[in-house]
Design a protein around this motif. Structure first.
Motif, short mmCIF file in Angstrom:
data_model
loop_
_atom_site.label_atom_id
_atom_site.label_comp_id
_atom_site.label_asym_id
_atom_site.label_seq_id
_atom_site.Cartn_x
_atom_site.Cartn_y
_atom_site.Cartn_z
N MET A 1 0.80 -1.26 -0.16
CA MET A 1 -0.03 0.16 0.09
C MET A 1 1.04 1.15 -0.08
O MET A 1 0.70 2.06 -0.78
N THR A 2 1.90 1.04 0.69
CA THR A 2 2.87 2.41 0.71
C THR A 2 3.52 2.73 -0.73
O THR A 2 3.48 3.80 -1.07
N GLU A 3 3.78 1.69 -1.31
CA GLU A 3 4.13 1.92 -2.99
C GLU A 3 3.01 2.56 -3.76
O GLU A 3 3.37 3.41 -4.45
N THR A 4 1.96 2.21 -3.52
CA THR A 4 0.78 2.96 -4.39
C THR A 4 0.47 4.16 -3.85
O THR A 4 0.47 5.13 -4.69
N LYS A 5 0.60 4.54 -2.35
CA LYS A 5 0.50 5.86 -1.84
C LYS A 5 1.72 6.59 -2.66
O LYS A 5 1.50 7.94 -2.97
N ASP A 6 2.81 6.09 -2.63
CA ASP A 6 4.05 6.90 -3.10
C ASP A 6 3.84 7.20 -4.63
O ASP A 6 4.06 8.39 -5.07
N LEU A 7 3.11 6.22 -5.36
CA LEU A 7 3.03 6.43 -6.79
C LEU A 7 1.85 7.68 -7.05
O LEU A 7 2.11 8.36 -7.72
N LEU A 8 0.95 7.53 -6.07
CA LEU A 8 -0.37 8.48 -6.37
C LEU A 8 0.38 9.85 -5.90
O LEU A 8 0.04 10.86 -6.89
N ASP A 9 1.00 10.06 -4.99
CA ASP A 9 1.61 11.26 -4.57
C ASP A 9 2.60 11.86 -5.62
O ASP A 9 2.78 12.98 -5.99
N SER A 10 3.51 10.78 -6.49
CA SER A 10 4.33 11.16 -7.38
C SER A 10 3.55 11.73 -8.59
O SER A 10 3.86 12.79 -9.26
N ILE A 11 2.28 10.96 -8.71
CA ILE A 11 1.47 11.39 -10.14
C ILE A 11 1.04 12.52 -9.87
O ILE A 11 1.09 13.70 -10.75
N THR A 12 0.40 13.14 -8.62
CA THR A 12 -0.19 14.17 -8.42
C THR A 12 0.96 15.41 -8.45
O THR A 12 0.55 16.53 -8.95
N LYS A 13 2.11 15.35 -8.01
CA LYS A 13 3.14 16.12 -8.18
C LYS A 13 3.35 16.53 -9.41
O LYS A 13 3.51 17.73 -9.76
#
Length: 119
Positions: A1-13
């Protein structure tokens, strides 16, 4: 789940760096038979901005997570660019197509999170 959250944060950024607007994260995890767990939907004002947004997402995600999209479609005409990150699909659209296809309401059971625009 942490990997997905990091991915979502990077996409948003990546989207925010090029002033993408109306970012919505649709959480599809509780919906059966979906191709992915999350949609990230945003818009840009022109095909050139959509190309810049897609490039920014690709580079930001690669630099921060090391992940590359499995596929990217729509770059030729740049009215709707779709980027496949496995668990996350990114949809970058011009406003007219976004209104027409209304992806946010297509998945009525999804949990929608709106990310504030950066002015």
């Amino acid at each position: 789940m942490t990997e997905t959250k990091d991915l979502l944060d990077s996409i948003t950024k990546g989207i925010q760096e090029k002033k993408g607007e109306r970012i919505i994260i649709a959480d599809l995890t509780d919906i059966e038979d979906t191709a992915c767990n999350y949609f990230v939907i945003c818009q840009g004002g022109s095909p050139n901005q959509l190309l810049a947004l897609a490039d920014s997402v690709k580079e930001t995600v690669r630099q921060t997570t090391g992940i590359k999209p499995a596929a990217t479609e729509g770059l030729r005409f740049a009215h709707w660019v779709a980027m496949d990150y496995g668990d996350v699909m990114v949809h970058i659209m011009v406003p007219e197509l976004r209104t027409f296809y209304n992806l946010e309401n297509l998945w009525a059971d999804a949990i929608l999170t709106e990310i504030q625009d950066i002015n």
